[in-house]
Design an enzyme around this catalytic site. Structure first.
Site, PDB file in Angstrom:
ATOM      1  N   SER A  43       0.833  -1.209   0.000  1.00  0.00           N
ATOM      2  CA  SER A  43       0.000   0.000   0.000  1.00  0.00           C
ATOM      3  C   SER A  43       0.865   1.256   0.000  1.00  0.00           C
ATOM      4  O   SER A  43       0.586   2.198  -0.737  1.00  0.00           O
ATOM      5  CB  SER A  43      -0.946   0.000   1.203  1.00  0.00           C
ATOM      6  OG  SER A  43      -0.252   0.192   2.415  1.00  0.00           O
ATOM      7  N   GLU A  44       1.912   1.267   0.796  1.00  0.00           N
ATOM      8  CA  GLU A  44       2.719   2.481   0.904  1.00  0.00           C
ATOM      9  C   GLU A  44       3.445   2.811  -0.391  1.00  0.00           C
ATOM     10  O   GLU A  44       3.565   3.977  -0.765  1.00  0.00           O
ATOM     11  CB  GLU A  44       3.707   2.373   2.063  1.00  0.00           C
ATOM     12  CG  GLU A  44       3.071   2.462   3.440  1.00  0.00           C
ATOM     13  CD  GLU A  44       2.244   3.724   3.642  1.00  0.00           C
ATOM     14  OE1 GLU A  44       2.513   4.730   2.957  1.00  0.00           O
ATOM     15  OE2 GLU A  44       1.327   3.694   4.468  1.00  0.00           O
ATOM     16  N   VAL A  45       3.922   1.810  -1.087  1.00  0.00           N
ATOM     17  CA  VAL A  45       4.590   2.081  -2.367  1.00  0.00           C
ATOM     18  C   VAL A  45       3.562   2.593  -3.383  1.00  0.00           C
ATOM     19  O   VAL A  45       3.809   3.539  -4.124  1.00  0.00           O
ATOM     20  CB  VAL A  45       5.312   0.830  -2.899  1.00  0.00           C
ATOM     21  CG1 VAL A  45       5.865   1.080  -4.296  1.00  0.00           C
ATOM     22  CG2 VAL A  45       6.444   0.435  -1.957  1.00  0.00           C
ATOM     23  N   TYR A 127      10.089   8.327   4.234  1.00  0.00           N
ATOM     24  CA  TYR A 127       8.669   8.261   4.529  1.00  0.00           C
ATOM     25  C   TYR A 127       8.186   6.811   4.623  1.00  0.00           C
ATOM     26  O   TYR A 127       7.545   6.414   5.612  1.00  0.00           O
ATOM     27  CB  TYR A 127       7.821   9.014   3.490  1.00  0.00           C
ATOM     28  CG  TYR A 127       6.386   8.584   3.604  1.00  0.00           C
ATOM     29  CD1 TYR A 127       5.616   9.023   4.662  1.00  0.00           C
ATOM     30  CD2 TYR A 127       5.855   7.638   2.731  1.00  0.00           C
ATOM     31  CE1 TYR A 127       4.324   8.554   4.848  1.00  0.00           C
ATOM     32  CE2 TYR A 127       4.574   7.162   2.905  1.00  0.00           C
ATOM     33  CZ  TYR A 127       3.817   7.622   3.961  1.00  0.00           C
ATOM     34  OH  TYR A 127       2.552   7.148   4.153  1.00  0.00           O
TER      35      TYR A 127
END
Length: 270
Positions: A43-45, A127
DNA sequence: ATCCGGATCC
DNA sequence: GGATCAGGAT
């Protein structure tokens, strides 16, 4: 050395404001229903420079097709790019797959938890490493994305030119004990829904050149075509795109690990 | 400091 | 039409 920038009452008021707002207004995303670091990583990528709402269907397709980190590690690039197609910044997909391979190889698929280990993986920056630490492991870590930066500046009346170092100190000082996960989700939602860029008039840090008519647009079209056709000659590409810098565009796609060229034939690397 | 997609919001 | 979008690598 570390002078206290905010007093206790300011911190407490801020925490209560954000958390009570969140209780009523929070968004519901599929990656918030899990703490599995592999799903959080995916999800973060995907979320890098991409609106959260738009990521949802891509995330669901992706984790369905690659349910474990080993499934992703063993996948072909073309399969991953196909699921990714339309989301943009396509080298993220390749990097994500390489991360899966590295973790599979190094740790026997045991997911790294330390920030340093995460940062060592290409495609994971400050991040994303912090976000994994917070959302998967609930670690008290400074997570600053474009939303959180804007919320801190706006709500705590900071300068837009505040140094990264000072902003990080302040961000750390306001994290409620034991609530890193919920706190950072709350800040992001507040930034995305209440303290928006337009409403606060706080400028974003990352800027992009115009997309329409750019080489980036050509790259995207070439990749999409390759996903359909499997392979194309360079001559055919030159005929289809009539771009003066086509050679340079293809060279960059090779450098990014998206395509390869053999005997004048361009294909997606597998 | 530039490059990397493409959709979404005004 | 332009700015923005859970950034990162070079």
């Amino acid at each position: 050395m570390n002078r206290k920038v905010l007093n206790e009452k300011t911190i407490k008021d801020f925490q209560i404001k954000i958390l009570s707002w969140y209780k009523i207004n929070k968004r519901d995303f599929p990656w918030r229903k899990t703490t599995d670091p592999y799903f959080i990583l995916v999800s973060e990528v995907m979320l890098q420079q991409t609106q959260a709402k738009r990521v949802v269907p891509y995330y669901e397709k992706f984790v369905k097709k690659f349910p474990t980190i080993n499934d992703l590690a063993d996948a072909k690039n073309s399969e991953v790019l196909l699921v990714w197609s339309g989301l943009g910044f396509n080298n993220r997909a390749i990097r994500l797959k390489e991360i899966a391979k590295t973790i599979q190889l190094n740790n026997g698929a045991a997911f790294p938890e330390k920030i340093d280990e995460l940062l060592a993986l290409k495609g994971i920056g400050n991040y994303t490493a912090a976000a994994i630490a917070a959302f998967a492991f609930n670690k008290k870590t400074v997570v600053i994305d474009t939303n959180i930066r804007r919320v801190l500046i706006h709500e705590l009346h900071l300068s837009e030119n505040i140094s990264q170092k000072l902003l990080s100190e302040i961000a750390l000082s306001v994290i409620p004990n034991g609530k890193s996960r919920i706190w950072h989700n709350a800040l992001m939602d507040y930034g995305a829904m209440a303290a928006t860029a337009r409403l606060t008039n706080i400028k974003s840090k990352s800027k992009q050149s115009t997309f329409k008519g750019s080489e980036r647009e050509v790259r995207g079209k070439i990749l999409k075509l390759l996903l359909d056709e499997k392979k194309l000659t360079k001559a055919k590409l030159a005929e289809l795109f009539l771009h003066e810098n086509l050679e340079e565009i293809i060279r960059k796609m090779k450098t990014d690990g998206l395509v390869e060229e053999r005997r004048g034939l361009i294909t997606i690397i597998n």
